[in-house]
Write an enzyme that holds these catalytic residues in place. Structure first.
Site, PDB file in Angstrom:
ATOM      1  N   GLY A   1      47.131  44.960  44.933  1.00  0.00           N
ATOM      2  CA  GLY A   1      46.578  44.953  43.585  1.00  0.00           C
ATOM      3  C   GLY A   1      45.526  43.901  43.391  1.00  0.00           C
TER       4      GLY A   1
ATOM      5  N   VAL B   1      44.060  40.473  41.085  1.00  0.00           N
ATOM      6  CA  VAL B   1      44.429  39.322  40.259  1.00  0.00           C
ATOM      7  C   VAL B   1      43.234  38.974  39.366  1.00  0.00           C
ATOM      8  CG1 VAL B   1      45.218  36.920  40.246  1.00  0.00           C
ATOM      9  CG2 VAL B   1      45.952  38.463  42.086  1.00  0.00           C
TER      10      VAL B   1
ATOM     11  N   ASP C   1      56.424  36.056  52.478  1.00  0.00           N
ATOM     12  CA  ASP C   1      54.975  36.297  52.580  1.00  0.00           C
ATOM     13  C   ASP C   1      54.209  34.976  52.568  1.00  0.00           C
ATOM     14  OD1 ASP C   1      52.793  37.932  52.910  1.00  0.00           O
ATOM     15  OD2 ASP C   1      52.641  38.511  50.801  1.00  0.00           O
TER      16      ASP C   1
HETATM   17  P1  ATP Z   1      48.134  40.212  50.065  1.00  0.00           P
HETATM   18  O1  ATP Z   1      47.852  41.381  49.220  1.00  0.00           O
HETATM   19  O2  ATP Z   1      48.208  40.539  51.506  1.00  0.00           O
HETATM   20  O3  ATP Z   1      49.313  39.423  49.586  1.00  0.00           O
HETATM   21  P2  ATP Z   1      46.427  38.192  48.869  1.00  0.00           P
HETATM   22  O4  ATP Z   1      47.490  37.157  48.713  1.00  0.00           O
HETATM   23  O5  ATP Z   1      45.053  37.663  49.200  1.00  0.00           O
HETATM   24  O6  ATP Z   1      46.835  39.227  49.986  1.00  0.00           O
HETATM   25  P3  ATP Z   1      46.726  38.812  46.087  1.00  0.00           P
HETATM   26  O7  ATP Z   1      48.065  38.191  46.048  1.00  0.00           O
HETATM   27  O8  ATP Z   1      46.510  40.078  45.355  1.00  0.00           O
HETATM   28  O9  ATP Z   1      46.297  39.086  47.586  1.00  0.00           O
HETATM   29  O10 ATP Z   1      45.698  37.714  45.561  1.00  0.00           O
HETATM   30  C1  ATP Z   1      44.314  37.891  45.616  1.00  0.00           C
HETATM   31  C2  ATP Z   1      43.593  36.548  45.483  1.00  0.00           C
HETATM   32  O11 ATP Z   1      43.676  36.101  44.129  1.00  0.00           O
HETATM   33  C3  ATP Z   1      44.228  35.419  46.301  1.00  0.00           C
HETATM   34  O12 ATP Z   1      43.688  35.404  47.611  1.00  0.00           O
HETATM   35  C4  ATP Z   1      43.880  34.187  45.513  1.00  0.00           C
HETATM   36  O13 ATP Z   1      42.647  33.657  45.966  1.00  0.00           O
HETATM   37  C5  ATP Z   1      43.729  34.689  44.080  1.00  0.00           C
HETATM   38  N1  ATP Z   1      44.905  34.289  43.255  1.00  0.00           N
HETATM   39  C6  ATP Z   1      46.132  34.833  43.289  1.00  0.00           C
HETATM   40  N2  ATP Z   1      46.972  34.249  42.405  1.00  0.00           N
HETATM   41  C7  ATP Z   1      46.235  33.286  41.776  1.00  0.00           C
HETATM   42  C8  ATP Z   1      46.537  32.289  40.752  1.00  0.00           C
HETATM   43  N3  ATP Z   1      47.760  32.190  40.216  1.00  0.00           N
HETATM   44  N4  ATP Z   1      45.556  31.451  40.373  1.00  0.00           N
HETATM   45  C9  ATP Z   1      44.310  31.554  40.943  1.00  0.00           C
HETATM   46  N5  ATP Z   1      43.975  32.434  41.903  1.00  0.00           N
HETATM   47  C10 ATP Z   1      44.920  33.295  42.327  1.00  0.00           C
END
Ligand code: ATP
Ligand code: MG
Length: 280
Positions: free
Chosen positions: A20, A22, A128
């Site tokens: 998804g 963020v 994770d």
């Molecule tokens: P995966 O889907 O494999 O877990 P991911 O961790 O990169 O990969 P997401 O968890 O969807 O994917 O997060 C996307 C990006 O959004 C992250 O790489 C991070 O840089 C940013 N992000 C996520 N949560 C926050 C937060 N609480 N505050 C600021 N940035 C965030």
């Protein structure tokens, strides 16, 4: 209180992963800036309710090493998870060519304490651990996000699993459903090697070759300029045999952690500079 979509003003996208997107949002009533993760799931109402119920344990206890949970809701079959906004972003974007030893030590301390909190207080295995799930703010705090709180959510996401970089411990590649706390210890070690060296340590053309190397090759090590204590900490985390890996309590006693535990490191300046460098 409950957060609803109507109370949120949606700002820019912060990033997206396999499951998804963020986005930065502001909660209009309280004026709190949050990060909202949208997770698309094809689930019935009952399962979605179960996920919300399971996420509720996060309201019970908090830790300075865990990204705060504000609340969740669903619209149609999307779950919206609202959490603390971390204004320096994730470590994968901040580490550049590699972080200095004292910064690595402070990151390691926060990660171990965060993982220990999840295990001891909430009986949660993270599942994770990787640099994109280690967030920083400009105050220099390091916190974990995206841990497996909800069994139903874990189950629903598992079907679509596997990215192009694997942080899975060798025992998880060899057999499915063998997840224990020590698998998180492997992922912790691998994430720290990546942050120290400035790149994901297994570099292969295919996923097959990468997974084979994780199972068959010697575990990765820190670049040569790191201290013996730092290298020893990493090699303990990256034992191929899960039962030989240390517990979180043991890791906190390790000389690498002990050495830096009471040494101040200006993490705020490091985060501010690392963040500025990626804005260019
Ligand atoms: P995966 O889907 O494999 O877990 P991911 O961790 O990169 O990969 P997401 O968890 O969807 O994917 O997060 C996307 C990006 O959004 C992250 O790489 C991070 O840089 C940013 N992000 C996520 N949560 C926050 C937060 N609480 N505050 C600021 N940035 C965030
Ligand atoms: Mg994530």
């Amino acid at each position: 209180f409950n957060i609803k979509m109507d109370d949120l003003c949606v700002h820019e996208e912060l990033g997206h992963g396999q499951y998804g997107t963020v986005k930065k949002v502001s909660h209009v009533v309280t004026n709190v800036v949050m990060a909202m993760k949208e997770i698309r799931l094809e689930l019935d109402e009952k399962k979605l309710q179960q996920i919300l119920m399971e996420l509720d344990v996060l309201h019970k206890s908090t830790s300075e090493y865990i990204v705060e949970f504000y609340g969740a809701f669903f619209i149609e079959s999307c779950v919206y998870y609202c959490m603390e906004y971390m204004d320096a972003g994730s470590l994968d974007k901040l580490y550049g060519d590699g972080v200095p030893e004292e910064v690595l030590a402070k990151i390691a301390i926060s990660m171990v304490k965060g993982l220990k909190f999840l295990k001891d207080e909430l009986s949660i295995i993270h599942r994770d651990v990787k640099p994109t799930n280690v967030l920083m703010n400009l105050k220099g705090q390091v916190k974990l996000c995206d841990f497996g709180v909800s069994g139903q959510l874990n189950k629903s996401l598992a079907k679509t699993n596997i990215g192009c970089q694997s942080y899975m411990a060798p025992e998880r590649i060899k057999a499915t459903d063998t997840y224990t706390v020590s698998s998180d210890v492997w992922s912790l070690g691998l994430s720290l090697v990546e942050m120290a060296g400035g790149k994901y340590p297994y570099n292969y053309d295919t996923m097959f070759a990468q997974l084979r190397a994780i199972v068959e090759d010697e575990p990765p090590t820190l670049p040569s300029h790191y201290s013996t204590d730092a290298c020893d900490f990493i090699s303990a985390c990256l034992h191929k045999e899960p039962s030989s890996r240390p517990t979180y309590a043991e890791l906190l006693q390790h000389p690498f952690i002990q050495k830096y535990h009471d040494t101040p490191v200006d993490m705020a300046t490091w985060a501010t500079e690392a963040f500025a460098a990626i804005q260019k």
